[in-house]
Design a protein around this motif. Structure first.
Motif, PDB file in Angstrom:
ATOM      1  N   LEU A   1       0.809  -1.220   0.000  1.00 28.81           N
ATOM      2  CA  LEU A   1       0.000   0.000   0.000  1.00 28.81           C
ATOM      3  C   LEU A   1       0.840   1.266   0.000  1.00 28.81           C
ATOM      4  O   LEU A   1       1.659   1.486   0.900  1.00 28.81           O
ATOM      5  N   ASP A   2       0.610   2.110  -0.982  1.00 30.23           N
ATOM      6  CA  ASP A   2       1.156   3.462  -1.014  1.00 30.23           C
ATOM      7  C   ASP A   2       0.245   4.342  -0.158  1.00 30.23           C
ATOM      8  O   ASP A   2      -0.949   4.048  -0.028  1.00 30.23           O
TER       9      ASP A   2
ATOM     10  N   PRO B   1      -2.396  -9.377   5.866  1.00 28.87           N
ATOM     11  CA  PRO B   1      -1.238  -8.503   6.038  1.00 28.87           C
ATOM     12  C   PRO B   1      -1.213  -7.325   5.066  1.00 28.87           C
ATOM     13  O   PRO B   1      -1.546  -7.475   3.891  1.00 28.87           O
ATOM     14  N   ILE B   2      -0.835  -6.171   5.613  1.00 23.97           N
ATOM     15  CA  ILE B   2      -0.706  -4.950   4.818  1.00 23.97           C
ATOM     16  C   ILE B   2       0.695  -4.392   5.030  1.00 23.97           C
ATOM     17  O   ILE B   2       1.101  -4.157   6.169  1.00 23.97           O
ATOM     18  N   VAL B   3       1.435  -4.229   3.954  1.00 26.85           N
ATOM     19  CA  VAL B   3       2.756  -3.607   4.036  1.00 26.85           C
ATOM     20  C   VAL B   3       2.682  -2.262   3.335  1.00 26.85           C
ATOM     21  O   VAL B   3       2.326  -2.180   2.166  1.00 26.85           O
ATOM     22  N   VAL B   4       3.016  -1.201   4.090  1.00 21.28           N
ATOM     23  CA  VAL B   4       3.006   0.142   3.510  1.00 21.28           C
ATOM     24  C   VAL B   4       4.329   0.374   2.778  1.00 21.28           C
ATOM     25  O   VAL B   4       5.394   0.055   3.297  1.00 21.28           O
ATOM     26  N   ILE B   5       4.229   0.880   1.558  1.00 25.16           N
ATOM     27  CA  ILE B   5       5.429   1.284   0.824  1.00 25.16           C
ATOM     28  C   ILE B   5       5.231   2.745   0.485  1.00 25.16           C
ATOM     29  O   ILE B   5       4.415   3.097  -0.373  1.00 25.16           O
ATOM     30  N   SER B   6       5.934   3.635   1.216  1.00 22.93           N
ATOM     31  CA  SER B   6       5.630   5.052   1.090  1.00 22.93           C
ATOM     32  C   SER B   6       6.880   5.909   1.056  1.00 22.93           C
ATOM     33  O   SER B   6       7.926   5.529   1.595  1.00 22.93           O
TER      34      SER B   6
ATOM     35  N   GLY C   1      -2.821  -0.763  12.101  1.00 16.55           N
ATOM     36  CA  GLY C   1      -2.870  -2.193  11.804  1.00 16.55           C
ATOM     37  C   GLY C   1      -2.032  -2.649  10.620  1.00 16.55           C
ATOM     38  O   GLY C   1      -2.107  -3.804  10.218  1.00 16.55           O
ATOM     39  N   ALA C   2      -1.185  -1.735  10.077  1.00 15.96           N
ATOM     40  CA  ALA C   2      -0.260  -2.195   9.033  1.00 15.96           C
ATOM     41  C   ALA C   2       0.748  -3.149   9.666  1.00 15.96           C
ATOM     42  O   ALA C   2       1.083  -3.016  10.840  1.00 15.96           O
ATOM     43  N   ASP C   3       1.222  -4.136   8.906  1.00 16.44           N
ATOM     44  CA  ASP C   3       2.167  -5.117   9.438  1.00 16.44           C
ATOM     45  C   ASP C   3       3.610  -4.651   9.327  1.00 16.44           C
ATOM     46  O   ASP C   3       4.469  -5.075  10.081  1.00 16.44           O
ATOM     47  N   ASP C   4       3.866  -3.807   8.350  1.00 19.09           N
ATOM     48  CA  ASP C   4       5.242  -3.412   8.089  1.00 19.09           C
ATOM     49  C   ASP C   4       5.209  -2.110   7.310  1.00 19.09           C
ATOM     50  O   ASP C   4       4.168  -1.735   6.753  1.00 19.09           O
ATOM     51  N   TYR C   5       6.372  -1.441   7.285  1.00 19.52           N
ATOM     52  CA  TYR C   5       6.444  -0.134   6.641  1.00 19.52           C
ATOM     53  C   TYR C   5       7.785  -0.052   5.930  1.00 19.52           C
ATOM     54  O   TYR C   5       8.828  -0.223   6.548  1.00 19.52           O
TER      55      TYR C   5
END
Ligand code: CA
Length: 238
Positions: free
Chosen positions: A54-55, A77-82, A97-101
């Motif tokens: 997710l951006d 699972p949600i991994v933020v890529i920002s 609740g994001a799993d990773d960033y």
């Protein structure tokens, strides 16, 4: 059947989205791309992917809204890529609740490592104790790691949806799973009037798994309530 996980990429910049999708497809994952938060939320509930990348800077709403919405019904699972690199942004996303960033720009090897870890966490959250766990009841075996189903040693080819239903019932073997619980696990909570689709899928599953679909030995119907997978065999002695 060896069906790789589906990964939903929510990213408005086409070149970044293409880069991520191409890298992941090269590793055998299925990818689906959304360009807006709204599209991401819709696809998350209709596809039930195994992972969302997710951006946050999206054209219609902040990506945080996607986390908020998905977390209201799912632990997937949600991994933020920002590009946002401030700690407060990371904390906010993780608290929601994001799993990773991961901070942009992200390279292929870092991306792969984060994806593998997030998928492993997702399986643990879903109740799979390890990627190699095998469920057995009578002549039916389900290998969660390989996503492979066999009856009496012969591989059975299930669709993605059929597999998700069978795997969900197997993880909860011996317990009645209500129609609503199965439906929201497989399709998400926003699908209306779906008992019929579940029944159609179950008829197909039984045709593939059961010797006599009219007298099932593996998946039982609790009329008006839901379905129940036969209890798991005890592990062999010694
Ligand atoms: Ca963006």
């Amino acid at each position: 059947m060896t069906t790789k996980e589906t990964i939903l990429i929510v990213e408005d910049e086409e070149n970044i989205s293409d880069f991520i999708a191409t890298s992941l497809r090269a590793q055998g994952y299925r990818t689906v791309c959304a360009r807006t938060a709204a599209e991401g939320i819709t696809l998350a509930s209709s596809l039930c992917p195994e992972l969302i990348l997710l951006d946050l800077g999206l054209p219609d709403q902040d990506g945080l809204e996607v986390i908020r919405s998905v977390r209201s019904w799912s632990l997937l699972p949600i991994v933020v890529i920002s590009a946002r690199s401030q700690e407060k942004d990371k904390v906010e996303a993780l608290d929601l609740g994001a799993d990773d960033y991961v901070t942009k720009p992200v390279g292929v090897s870092e991306l792969s490592a984060r994806v593998r870890t997030a998928l492993r966490h997702g399986m643990l959250a879903a109740g799979v104790r390890s990627a190699s766990e095998v469920f057995r009841t009578g002549g039916l075996t389900l290998d969660f790691g390989r996503r492979q189903v066999k009856t009496d040693g012969n591989e059975v080819h299930l669709t993605q949806v059929e597999y998700k239903i069978v795997a969900f019932l197997a993880r909860n073997a011996g317990r009645v799973m209500t129609y609503d619980a199965i439906i929201s696990h497989v399709w998400g909570p926003y699908m209306d009037d779906n008992n019929r689709i579940l029944r159609v899928n179950m008829a197909n599953i039984r045709r593939k798994l059961e010797k006599n679909p009219a007298e099932p030995a593996y998946i039982f119907t609790e009329i008006g309530v839901g379905y129940r997978m036969a209890e798991e065999d005890s592990p062999p002695e010694g």
